[in-house]
Structures are given as C-alpha cells and as structure tokens.
Design a protein around this motif. Structure first.
Motif, PDB file in Angstrom:
ATOM      1  N   LEU A  44       0.445  -1.032   0.049  1.00  0.00           N
ATOM      2  CA  LEU A  44       0.167   0.011   0.569  1.00  0.00           C
ATOM      3  C   LEU A  44       1.156   1.085   0.048  1.00  0.00           C
ATOM      4  O   LEU A  44       0.691   1.674  -0.993  1.00  0.00           O
ATOM      5  CB  LEU A  44      -0.982  -0.110   1.299  1.00  0.00           C
ATOM      6  CG  LEU A  44      -1.811  -1.057   1.551  1.00  0.00           C
ATOM      7  CD1 LEU A  44      -2.760  -1.336   2.469  1.00  0.00           C
ATOM      8  CD2 LEU A  44      -2.786  -0.933   0.175  1.00  0.00           C
ATOM      9  N   GLU A  45       1.766   1.292   0.555  1.00  0.00           N
ATOM     10  CA  GLU A  45       2.819   1.771   0.932  1.00  0.00           C
ATOM     11  C   GLU A  45       3.333   2.564  -0.003  1.00  0.00           C
ATOM     12  O   GLU A  45       3.993   3.700  -0.976  1.00  0.00           O
ATOM     13  CB  GLU A  45       3.450   2.580   2.346  1.00  0.00           C
ATOM     14  CG  GLU A  45       3.390   2.580   3.376  1.00  0.00           C
ATOM     15  CD  GLU A  45       4.241   2.336   3.818  1.00  0.00           C
ATOM     16  OE1 GLU A  45       3.681   2.916   6.106  1.00  0.00           O
ATOM     17  OE2 GLU A  45       4.984   1.508   4.653  1.00  0.00           O
ATOM     18  N   LYS A  46       3.720   1.797  -0.886  1.00  0.00           N
ATOM     19  CA  LYS A  46       4.290   1.510  -2.126  1.00  0.00           C
ATOM     20  C   LYS A  46       3.773   2.139  -3.115  1.00  0.00           C
ATOM     21  O   LYS A  46       3.678   2.961  -4.331  1.00  0.00           O
ATOM     22  CB  LYS A  46       5.176   0.841  -2.651  1.00  0.00           C
ATOM     23  CG  LYS A  46       6.033   0.706  -4.320  1.00  0.00           C
ATOM     24  CD  LYS A  46       6.631  -0.756  -4.283  1.00  0.00           C
ATOM     25  CE  LYS A  46       7.370  -0.796  -5.673  1.00  0.00           C
ATOM     26  NZ  LYS A  46       7.910  -2.596  -5.492  1.00  0.00           N
ATOM     27  N   GLU A  47       2.073   0.989  -3.393  1.00  0.00           N
ATOM     28  CA  GLU A  47       1.508   2.106  -4.656  1.00  0.00           C
ATOM     29  C   GLU A  47       0.795   2.864  -4.680  1.00  0.00           C
ATOM     30  O   GLU A  47       0.649   3.985  -5.399  1.00  0.00           O
ATOM     31  CB  GLU A  47       0.527   0.521  -4.611  1.00  0.00           C
ATOM     32  CG  GLU A  47      -0.035   0.216  -5.627  1.00  0.00           C
ATOM     33  CD  GLU A  47       0.019   0.149  -6.813  1.00  0.00           C
ATOM     34  OE1 GLU A  47      -1.080   0.130  -7.912  1.00  0.00           O
ATOM     35  OE2 GLU A  47       0.268  -0.449  -6.817  1.00  0.00           O
ATOM     36  N   PHE A  48       1.033   3.026  -3.467  1.00  0.00           N
ATOM     37  CA  PHE A  48      -0.246   4.610  -3.390  1.00  0.00           C
ATOM     38  C   PHE A  48       0.620   6.029  -2.818  1.00  0.00           C
ATOM     39  O   PHE A  48       0.187   6.906  -2.233  1.00  0.00           O
ATOM     40  CB  PHE A  48      -1.177   4.800  -2.344  1.00  0.00           C
ATOM     41  CG  PHE A  48      -2.282   3.324  -2.982  1.00  0.00           C
ATOM     42  CD1 PHE A  48      -3.401   3.917  -4.548  1.00  0.00           C
ATOM     43  CD2 PHE A  48      -2.456   2.394  -2.779  1.00  0.00           C
ATOM     44  CE1 PHE A  48      -3.986   2.905  -4.653  1.00  0.00           C
ATOM     45  CE2 PHE A  48      -3.527   1.398  -3.045  1.00  0.00           C
ATOM     46  CZ  PHE A  48      -4.710   1.614  -4.082  1.00  0.00           C
ATOM     47  N   ASP A  49       2.127   5.585  -2.307  1.00  0.00           N
ATOM     48  CA  ASP A  49       2.550   6.531  -2.017  1.00  0.00           C
ATOM     49  C   ASP A  49       2.641   6.816  -0.457  1.00  0.00           C
ATOM     50  O   ASP A  49       1.783   8.315  -0.440  1.00  0.00           O
ATOM     51  CB  ASP A  49       3.378   7.425  -3.586  1.00  0.00           C
ATOM     52  CG  ASP A  49       4.283   8.384  -2.934  1.00  0.00           C
ATOM     53  OD1 ASP A  49       5.152   8.120  -1.587  1.00  0.00           O
ATOM     54  OD2 ASP A  49       4.339   9.472  -3.340  1.00  0.00           O
ATOM     55  N   ILE A  50       1.963   6.405   0.221  1.00  0.00           N
ATOM     56  CA  ILE A  50       1.140   6.946   1.385  1.00  0.00           C
ATOM     57  C   ILE A  50       2.536   6.427   2.688  1.00  0.00           C
ATOM     58  O   ILE A  50       2.956   5.739   2.449  1.00  0.00           O
ATOM     59  CB  ILE A  50       0.092   6.487   2.331  1.00  0.00           C
ATOM     60  CG1 ILE A  50      -0.113   5.255   1.492  1.00  0.00           C
ATOM     61  CG2 ILE A  50      -0.568   7.400   1.023  1.00  0.00           C
ATOM     62  CD1 ILE A  50      -1.248   4.733   1.489  1.00  0.00           C
ATOM     63  N   LYS A  75      -6.125   8.589   3.348  1.00  0.00           N
ATOM     64  CA  LYS A  75      -4.713   8.875   3.182  1.00  0.00           C
ATOM     65  C   LYS A  75      -5.121   9.796   2.301  1.00  0.00           C
ATOM     66  O   LYS A  75      -4.017  10.708   2.508  1.00  0.00           O
ATOM     67  CB  LYS A  75      -3.797   7.679   3.437  1.00  0.00           C
ATOM     68  CG  LYS A  75      -4.041   7.314   5.001  1.00  0.00           C
ATOM     69  CD  LYS A  75      -2.680   6.647   5.801  1.00  0.00           C
ATOM     70  CE  LYS A  75      -1.625   7.646   5.613  1.00  0.00           C
ATOM     71  NZ  LYS A  75      -1.924   8.060   6.702  1.00  0.00           N
ATOM     72  N   LEU A  76      -5.277   9.022   1.034  1.00  0.00           N
ATOM     73  CA  LEU A  76      -4.687   9.972  -0.234  1.00  0.00           C
ATOM     74  C   LEU A  76      -5.649  11.495  -0.293  1.00  0.00           C
ATOM     75  O   LEU A  76      -4.734  12.301  -0.756  1.00  0.00           O
ATOM     76  CB  LEU A  76      -6.015   9.144  -1.509  1.00  0.00           C
ATOM     77  CG  LEU A  76      -4.872   7.326  -1.579  1.00  0.00           C
ATOM     78  CD1 LEU A  76      -5.920   6.534  -2.377  1.00  0.00           C
ATOM     79  CD2 LEU A  76      -3.458   8.193  -1.837  1.00  0.00           C
ATOM     80  N   SER A  77      -6.819  10.909   0.555  1.00  0.00           N
ATOM     81  CA  SER A  77      -7.489  12.780   0.541  1.00  0.00           C
ATOM     82  C   SER A  77      -6.224  13.441   1.180  1.00  0.00           C
ATOM     83  O   SER A  77      -7.009  14.609   1.348  1.00  0.00           O
ATOM     84  CB  SER A  77      -9.015  12.399   1.054  1.00  0.00           C
ATOM     85  OG  SER A  77      -9.462  12.416   2.030  1.00  0.00           O
ATOM     86  N   GLU A  78      -6.434  13.088   2.691  1.00  0.00           N
ATOM     87  CA  GLU A  78      -5.117  14.141   3.596  1.00  0.00           C
ATOM     88  C   GLU A  78      -4.000  14.575   2.452  1.00  0.00           C
ATOM     89  O   GLU A  78      -3.633  15.561   2.785  1.00  0.00           O
ATOM     90  CB  GLU A  78      -4.627  13.377   4.587  1.00  0.00           C
ATOM     91  CG  GLU A  78      -5.826  12.989   5.686  1.00  0.00           C
ATOM     92  CD  GLU A  78      -5.717  11.714   6.753  1.00  0.00           C
ATOM     93  OE1 GLU A  78      -4.213  11.838   6.765  1.00  0.00           O
ATOM     94  OE2 GLU A  78      -6.538  11.606   7.990  1.00  0.00           O
ATOM     95  N   SER A  79      -3.415  13.546   2.106  1.00  0.00           N
ATOM     96  CA  SER A  79      -2.809  14.323   1.326  1.00  0.00           C
ATOM     97  C   SER A  79      -2.482  15.195   0.402  1.00  0.00           C
ATOM     98  O   SER A  79      -1.465  15.511  -0.229  1.00  0.00           O
ATOM     99  CB  SER A  79      -1.658  12.588   0.027  1.00  0.00           C
ATOM    100  OG  SER A  79      -2.447  12.525  -0.552  1.00  0.00           O
ATOM    101  N   ILE A  80      -3.723  15.149  -0.166  1.00  0.00           N
ATOM    102  CA  ILE A  80      -4.045  16.122  -1.355  1.00  0.00           C
ATOM    103  C   ILE A  80      -4.217  17.386  -0.256  1.00  0.00           C
ATOM    104  O   ILE A  80      -3.542  18.620  -1.142  1.00  0.00           O
ATOM    105  CB  ILE A  80      -5.589  15.323  -2.206  1.00  0.00           C
ATOM    106  CG1 ILE A  80      -4.945  14.808  -3.402  1.00  0.00           C
ATOM    107  CG2 ILE A  80      -6.438  16.393  -3.113  1.00  0.00           C
ATOM    108  CD1 ILE A  80      -6.284  14.013  -3.614  1.00  0.00           C
ATOM    109  N   THR A  81      -4.632  17.026   0.909  1.00  0.00           N
ATOM    110  CA  THR A  81      -4.986  18.440   1.222  1.00  0.00           C
ATOM    111  C   THR A  81      -3.496  18.699   2.056  1.00  0.00           C
ATOM    112  O   THR A  81      -3.679  20.236   2.024  1.00  0.00           O
ATOM    113  CB  THR A  81      -6.538  18.515   2.159  1.00  0.00           C
ATOM    114  OG1 THR A  81      -5.609  17.788   2.907  1.00  0.00           O
ATOM    115  CG2 THR A  81      -7.117  18.134   1.188  1.00  0.00           C
ATOM    116  N   ASP A  82      -2.484  18.314   2.106  1.00  0.00           N
ATOM    117  CA  ASP A  82      -1.271  18.943   2.433  1.00  0.00           C
ATOM    118  C   ASP A  82      -0.583  19.791   2.016  1.00  0.00           C
ATOM    119  O   ASP A  82      -0.866  19.715   0.428  1.00  0.00           O
ATOM    120  CB  ASP A  82      -0.315  17.567   3.094  1.00  0.00           C
ATOM    121  CG  ASP A  82      -1.350  17.032   4.239  1.00  0.00           C
ATOM    122  OD1 ASP A  82      -1.752  17.643   5.161  1.00  0.00           O
ATOM    123  OD2 ASP A  82      -1.114  15.914   4.917  1.00  0.00           O
TER     124      ASP A  82
END
Length: 82
Positions: A44-50, A75-82
């Motif tokens: 998950l960390e590698k595939e989604f860069d989280i 986590k993906l939505s949080e990374s977009i807003t960060d």
C-alpha cells in the motif's frame, strides 16, 4: 482500489464473493497473519505513495478489504490537502 483487492486475492489466495464478503476480518478468518499484514502495508505504501504511522498499523483499522480501502482513501485525500 481494484489493485488492493487484486493484491489481497493474489497474495492470500482468496476470492471476495457472497461467501467471503469484503467486510470479512482477514485475521479472524485465518487469511492474513502479521507477516502478511506487513507485506500488505509495504504494498500500500509503495503503490499509493502513502505512509502509515505505527498507531494506524496497530489500531485494528485495516482488518478487512472494505476498511483497508476506506483507510487508503482517507490517507490519499489527506495527502492532497496537505
């Protein structure tokens, strides 16, 4: 999120269907153990860069496909807003 489903089905040799729904607890059903969980986290960390915190990994929030997908989406939505 199809890649998460595909990874779990391929890695743990299961198929999600009516008899094994996406809400099934992968640990309680004997599908995944702690080693498999680490493999899943790495994927998950590698595939989604989280990145997952230790608290996220040990809080029983990712025990089923549906919860895993929900956590990754958050986590993906949080990374977009960060």
């Amino acid at each position: 999120m199809q890649q998460i489903r595909d990874f779990i089905e391929d890695q743990f040799l299961i198929e999600f269907d009516e008899s094994f729904p996406e809400t099934s607890d992968l640990f309680k059903e004997g599908v995944m153990d702690s080693f498999g969980y680490i493999q899943l986290i790495r994927f998950l960390e590698k595939e989604f860069d989280i990145k997952f915190s230790e608290q996220e990994m040990t809080a029983n929030v990712m025990v089923s496909l549906s919860l895993i997908e929900k956590t990754v989406s958050r986590k993906l939505s949080e990374s977009i807003t960060d």
